[in-house]
Design a protein around this motif. Structure first.
Motif, PDB file in Angstrom:
ATOM      1  N   ARG A   1       0.856  -1.194   0.000  1.00 27.51           N
ATOM      2  CA  ARG A   1       0.000   0.000   0.000  1.00 27.51           C
ATOM      3  C   ARG A   1       0.886   1.236   0.000  1.00 27.51           C
ATOM      4  O   ARG A   1       1.909   1.288   0.676  1.00 27.51           O
ATOM      5  N   TYR A   2       0.434   2.211  -0.768  1.00 29.46           N
ATOM      6  CA  TYR A   2       1.144   3.481  -0.892  1.00 29.46           C
ATOM      7  C   TYR A   2       0.166   4.622  -0.667  1.00 29.46           C
ATOM      8  O   TYR A   2      -1.007   4.521  -1.039  1.00 29.46           O
ATOM      9  N   THR A   3       0.650   5.688  -0.090  1.00 28.73           N
ATOM     10  CA  THR A   3      -0.120   6.922  -0.003  1.00 28.73           C
ATOM     11  C   THR A   3       0.485   7.906  -0.981  1.00 28.73           C
ATOM     12  O   THR A   3       1.701   8.133  -0.975  1.00 28.73           O
TER      13      THR A   3
ATOM     14  N   ILE B   1      -0.046  11.833  -2.268  1.00 28.53           N
ATOM     15  CA  ILE B   1      -0.695  13.120  -2.027  1.00 28.53           C
ATOM     16  C   ILE B   1      -0.294  14.057  -3.158  1.00 28.53           C
ATOM     17  O   ILE B   1       0.899  14.326  -3.364  1.00 28.53           O
TER      18      ILE B   1
ATOM     19  N   CYS C   1      -7.277   1.732  -6.119  1.00 26.93           N
ATOM     20  CA  CYS C   1      -7.398   2.753  -5.080  1.00 26.93           C
ATOM     21  C   CYS C   1      -8.313   2.214  -3.990  1.00 26.93           C
ATOM     22  O   CYS C   1      -9.434   1.791  -4.259  1.00 26.93           O
TER      23      CYS C   1
ATOM     24  N   LYS D   1      -8.687   4.107  -1.057  1.00 30.97           N
ATOM     25  CA  LYS D   1      -9.206   5.281  -0.365  1.00 30.97           C
ATOM     26  C   LYS D   1      -8.852   6.519  -1.181  1.00 30.97           C
ATOM     27  O   LYS D   1      -7.743   6.621  -1.704  1.00 30.97           O
TER      28      LYS D   1
ATOM     29  N   THR E   1      -5.637  13.069  -1.950  1.00 32.15           N
ATOM     30  CA  THR E   1      -4.945  11.976  -1.266  1.00 32.15           C
ATOM     31  C   THR E   1      -5.530  10.651  -1.743  1.00 32.15           C
ATOM     32  O   THR E   1      -6.743  10.470  -1.760  1.00 32.15           O
TER      33      THR E   1
ATOM     34  N   VAL F   1      -4.910   6.313  -1.402  1.00 39.86           N
ATOM     35  CA  VAL F   1      -4.226   5.140  -0.864  1.00 39.86           C
ATOM     36  C   VAL F   1      -4.372   4.068  -1.935  1.00 39.86           C
ATOM     37  O   VAL F   1      -5.482   3.670  -2.296  1.00 39.86           O
TER      38      VAL F   1
ATOM     39  N   ASN G   1       3.176   2.488   2.779  1.00 44.26           N
ATOM     40  CA  ASN G   1       2.581   2.276   4.097  1.00 44.26           C
ATOM     41  C   ASN G   1       3.015   0.902   4.601  1.00 44.26           C
ATOM     42  O   ASN G   1       2.501  -0.109   4.143  1.00 44.26           O
TER      43      ASN G   1
END
Length: 142
Positions: free
Chosen positions: A54-56, A58, A79, A81, A90, A92, A123
């Motif tokens: 998982r990556y965030t 922004i 995706c 989130k 943003t 996720v 993440n």
């Protein structure tokens, strides 16, 4: 003291304070209801039990069309989130890929598309999430 003893002797350290365990120990043994559930380094156990990464991401502008661009790309990514708020987007993102080449390719694609990236990071699952994943089935049986 534990850091000073590292490499010289074996210390068995039992605790429910998982961040302390991870900071102090090179090898983990997870025991649940008297049974060995897992054994290894926290890094190896994460790789073994968390197959997705998982990556965030922004973005510095409210890019509501980013996900459409991503769907049309060749990336195997979804995706989980999305939030567009205060002029920031943003996302996720989750993928089966776990290598740094994937991260470089994704970032290159994002920049080629002209998106303004504010932050991008992986993440990492916590030791607590690993423990819960390994013991949740046993909890459901009781």
């Amino acid at each position: 003291l534990l850091q000073q003893l590292r490499g010289e002797t074996t210390v068995i350290f039992s605790s429910h304070i998982l961040p302390e365990i991870e900071a102090a120990c090179s090898q983990l043994i997870i025991i649940h209801q008297g049974e060995l559930v897992a054994n290894g380094s926290s890094r190896d156990l994460r790789k073994l039990y968390f197959k997705q990464s998982r990556y965030t991401l922004i973005l510095a502008k409210p890019y509501d069309f980013f996900l459409e661009d991503l769907k049309q790309s060749s990336f195997d990514i979804r995706c989980v989130k999305q939030e567009i708020k205060d002029e920031i987007s943003t996302f996720v993102l989750e993928t089966q890929h776990v290598d740094s080449a994937f991260e470089k390719d994704l970032m290159a694609w994002i920049f080629r598309k002209g998106y303004s990236v504010q932050q991008f990071f992986k993440n990492e699952p916590t030791l607590e999430s690993l423990f819960l994943k390994l013991t949740q089935f046993a909890w459901k049986k009781t």
